[in-house]
Design an enzyme around this catalytic site. Sequence first.
Site, short mmCIF file in Angstrom:
data_model
loop_
_atom_site.label_atom_id
_atom_site.label_comp_id
_atom_site.label_asym_id
_atom_site.label_seq_id
_atom_site.Cartn_x
_atom_site.Cartn_y
_atom_site.Cartn_z
N GLU A 290 34.53 29.86 42.03
CA GLU A 290 35.48 29.61 40.94
C GLU A 290 36.58 28.69 41.44
OE1 GLU A 290 36.73 33.31 39.10
OE2 GLU A 290 34.68 34.05 39.12
N ARG B 176 43.72 27.27 38.71
CA ARG B 176 43.90 27.48 37.27
C ARG B 176 45.13 26.84 36.65
NH1 ARG B 176 41.95 33.60 36.54
NH2 ARG B 176 39.84 32.99 37.06
N HIS C 157 44.43 31.49 31.42
CA HIS C 157 43.05 31.13 31.81
C HIS C 157 42.70 29.86 31.04
CE1 HIS C 157 38.82 31.22 32.64
NE2 HIS C 157 38.99 32.23 33.46
N HIS D 258 46.42 35.34 30.51
CA HIS D 258 45.32 36.04 31.17
C HIS D 258 45.78 37.06 32.19
CE1 HIS D 258 41.27 36.48 32.75
NE2 HIS D 258 41.66 36.09 33.95
N ARG E 200 47.70 33.12 41.00
CA ARG E 200 46.62 33.93 41.61
C ARG E 200 45.34 33.12 41.75
NH1 ARG E 200 42.32 37.20 39.26
NH2 ARG E 200 43.05 36.47 37.24
P1 FAD Z 1 43.68 47.88 33.81
O1 FAD Z 1 42.26 47.77 34.18
O2 FAD Z 1 44.17 46.97 32.77
O3 FAD Z 1 43.98 49.38 33.35
C1 FAD Z 1 45.23 49.72 32.79
C2 FAD Z 1 45.23 51.17 32.39
O4 FAD Z 1 46.56 51.61 32.16
C3 FAD Z 1 44.44 51.50 31.14
O5 FAD Z 1 43.70 52.66 31.36
C4 FAD Z 1 45.53 51.76 30.10
O6 FAD Z 1 45.17 52.67 29.08
C5 FAD Z 1 46.59 52.39 30.98
N1 FAD Z 1 47.93 52.33 30.40
C6 FAD Z 1 48.72 51.25 30.19
N2 FAD Z 1 49.88 51.62 29.63
C7 FAD Z 1 49.82 52.96 29.46
C8 FAD Z 1 50.69 53.93 28.90
N3 FAD Z 1 51.88 53.61 28.37
N4 FAD Z 1 50.30 55.22 28.90
C9 FAD Z 1 49.09 55.58 29.40
N5 FAD Z 1 48.23 54.71 29.93
C10 FAD Z 1 48.58 53.41 29.96
N6 FAD Z 1 40.03 39.72 37.97
C11 FAD Z 1 39.18 39.46 38.98
O7 FAD Z 1 39.50 39.69 40.15
N7 FAD Z 1 37.93 38.97 38.70
C12 FAD Z 1 37.51 38.70 37.45
O8 FAD Z 1 36.38 38.28 37.24
C13 FAD Z 1 38.40 38.94 36.37
N8 FAD Z 1 38.04 38.65 35.10
C14 FAD Z 1 38.89 38.98 34.08
C15 FAD Z 1 38.47 38.78 32.77
C16 FAD Z 1 39.28 39.19 31.71
C17 FAD Z 1 38.83 38.95 30.30
C18 FAD Z 1 40.54 39.80 31.98
C19 FAD Z 1 41.41 40.25 30.86
C20 FAD Z 1 40.96 39.98 33.28
C21 FAD Z 1 40.15 39.57 34.34
N9 FAD Z 1 40.54 39.76 35.66
C22 FAD Z 1 39.67 39.49 36.69
C23 FAD Z 1 41.78 40.45 35.97
C24 FAD Z 1 41.47 41.93 36.27
O9 FAD Z 1 40.43 42.37 35.44
C25 FAD Z 1 42.68 42.82 36.07
O10 FAD Z 1 43.79 42.28 36.71
C26 FAD Z 1 42.42 44.20 36.64
O11 FAD Z 1 41.22 44.71 36.13
C27 FAD Z 1 43.58 45.13 36.33
O12 FAD Z 1 43.23 46.42 36.73
P2 FAD Z 1 44.31 47.58 36.65
O13 FAD Z 1 43.65 48.79 37.19
O14 FAD Z 1 45.56 47.14 37.27
O15 FAD Z 1 44.62 47.72 35.08
C1 SIN Z 2 36.89 34.52 35.26
O1 SIN Z 2 35.82 35.09 35.33
O2 SIN Z 2 37.03 33.33 35.03
C2 SIN Z 2 38.12 35.33 35.47
C3 SIN Z 2 38.28 35.57 36.89
C4 SIN Z 2 39.66 36.03 37.20
O3 SIN Z 2 40.51 36.13 36.33
O4 SIN Z 2 39.89 36.31 38.38
#
Ligand code: FAD
Ligand code: SIN
Length: 543
Positions: free
Chosen positions: A123, A299, A251, A360, A395
């Site tokens: 990427e 990005r 993104h 994103h 990032r």
């Molecule tokens: P999340 O997975 O967002 O989980 C947040 C949690 O907190 C949820 O369960 C939610 O319900 C809970 N929560 C929030 N507020 C409250 C509240 N007030 N009360 C109770 N619960 C709450 N990163 C990569 O490294 N590689 C990728 O390929 C990639 N692709 C992506 C594609 C997309 C479409 C997106 C949106 C992001 C992508 N990212 C990628 C970024 C990555 O997915 C996220 O940064 C990461 O998954 C965040 O994980 P997390 O555990 O911090 O939070």
């Molecule tokens: C993507 O798959 O392009 C998202 C990857 C990322 O946000 O790290």
Amino acid sequence: MNNYILIIMQTDILVIGSGIAGLTYALKTAQALPHKNITILTKTQSDETNTKYAQGGIAGVTNFENDSFLKHINDTLIAGDGLCNPNVVELVVKEGVDRINELINWGAQFDKELSGTYKLGKEGGHSENRILHHKDVTGKEMERALLESIKKCNNINLINHCFVLDIITQHHLGYLVTKSTPDIECYGVYVLNLATNKIEKIIANITLLASGGNGQVYRSTTNPAIATGDGVAMVYRAKGRIENIEFIQFHPTALYETGVRGHSFLITEAVRGDGGILRNANGEAFMERYDKRKDLAPRDIVARAIDNEMKINGTEFVYLDCRHMNQQKFKDHFPNIYEKCMSIGVDVSKNMIPVSPAAHYSCGGVKTNEFAHTSIKNLYAAGECASTGLHGANRLASNSLLEAMVFAHRAFEDTLKNINNTNFTNNYNEIPDWNAAGTTAPKEMILITQSLKELKLLMSDYVGIVRNNERLQRASRRIDLLHEETENLYQRTAVSPQLCELRNMITVSYLIIKSAQLRKESRGLHFNTDYPSKQTILQNTIL
Ligand code: FAD
Ligand code: SIN
């Protein structure tokens, strides 16, 4: 209001969030501490997280023939544009490999070549192929494996539809807590249990905040509806430290669909890694005019280039051209994207995919140290809500799943050392009931929905990919008004997720605008046309 009947619950360890950071931490602590109970809270369904939507994969050095830790470290530092903490970059890259192996041992499956080695994607900003993936649904696969492992732990209680309202600190015991109060402590949280519509008090010795990102403050985002920055807003209210929140990553390639804004479908950067080419309205492959790395530049550069092309040509999107790519390989690697495009009449073998940038990822957030400590005692933070120092001003793609696992592990190791030194659960009676004096049921939702629309518009139009002083000043004035009106509404209305999310998004937007105004330079994801070059300004910490 009858929803203010207070129910008290005690837990040894509390986890806010069921994405990769929260689940990794919960699983590890549950396995290492079988006699302690762990409670995970999530505000909707357990798998409705940013994690579930991750497509491209998880970056990590697994093939030492071509790749090395040094190369991954350098790529991360270059993308971060001078603001990464080099020690953090090194530890994440080096420890990340063990975390990926743990994930594989918990049952996550990554695509393999016929030879049995892992298929490694590429990427933007990566000098080598190093991204492990499960087709184009990597996050869904990780979430599945983690949730299945969690189900096997008897000492984990996962509660869905439980909205965390605020972190409990000395403030709730009647002490004056200001930004200069030393040793602010976290005793647990107040929650709105949506199954019962009751406010509950959950007291915990240790709390991990893993509440994810804030993409929903913008009109167009790849983030699902849950990404409203609740964790950052709660920590800010509790007088904890927030850092670098102006660095919002857009993104470059969200699918452009007329009328779809709130949660846009992502076209993973891995498509460009496999040869996809960006073209403008005239069919020109424009990226070579902006950067020698062309479509695979970091990005921030690609998103700004697209933004510029859209403005020059007066269009709402550019195109991603995949017509020249091996179509069987495309379908094998990106089945989800292939199907989605087909469903809206875009056959990638014949038509170019309309794409535009969308909010994103939040690079900054709750400031943490190398052990995932926040500035508030007994409160850890990991995942997208945290600012660890890894990402700096931008990032590197696919580094966030890695970071979330590394810091969830570090928080877990630190918890093992500290769990027996904290015991607040005996004193829960000292914590007062939720104060709902003078509130009534909301009379009309329009007061919330209209403010939300205004917020998203002002953030997108004034605090987006390209900023300037006048736009930021306008945004600042408008956010003050929204803040005033919403606080007034909050003081007299029974709490609901909609109202609390609006309030949290206003707080996060205020912090983004304020930090953007403080940064008098252009760096990484923050581009201000009034200060187009870099200065020697370092981290932006707002209380
Ligand atoms: P999340 O997975 O967002 O989980 C947040 C949690 O907190 C949820 O369960 C939610 O319900 C809970 N929560 C929030 N507020 C409250 C509240 N007030 N009360 C109770 N619960 C709450 N990163 C990569 O490294 N590689 C990728 O390929 C990639 N692709 C992506 C594609 C997309 C479409 C997106 C949106 C992001 C992508 N990212 C990628 C970024 C990555 O997915 C996220 O940064 C990461 O998954 C965040 O994980 P997390 O555990 O911090 O939070
Ligand atoms: C993507 O798959 O392009 C998202 C990857 C990322 O946000 O790290």
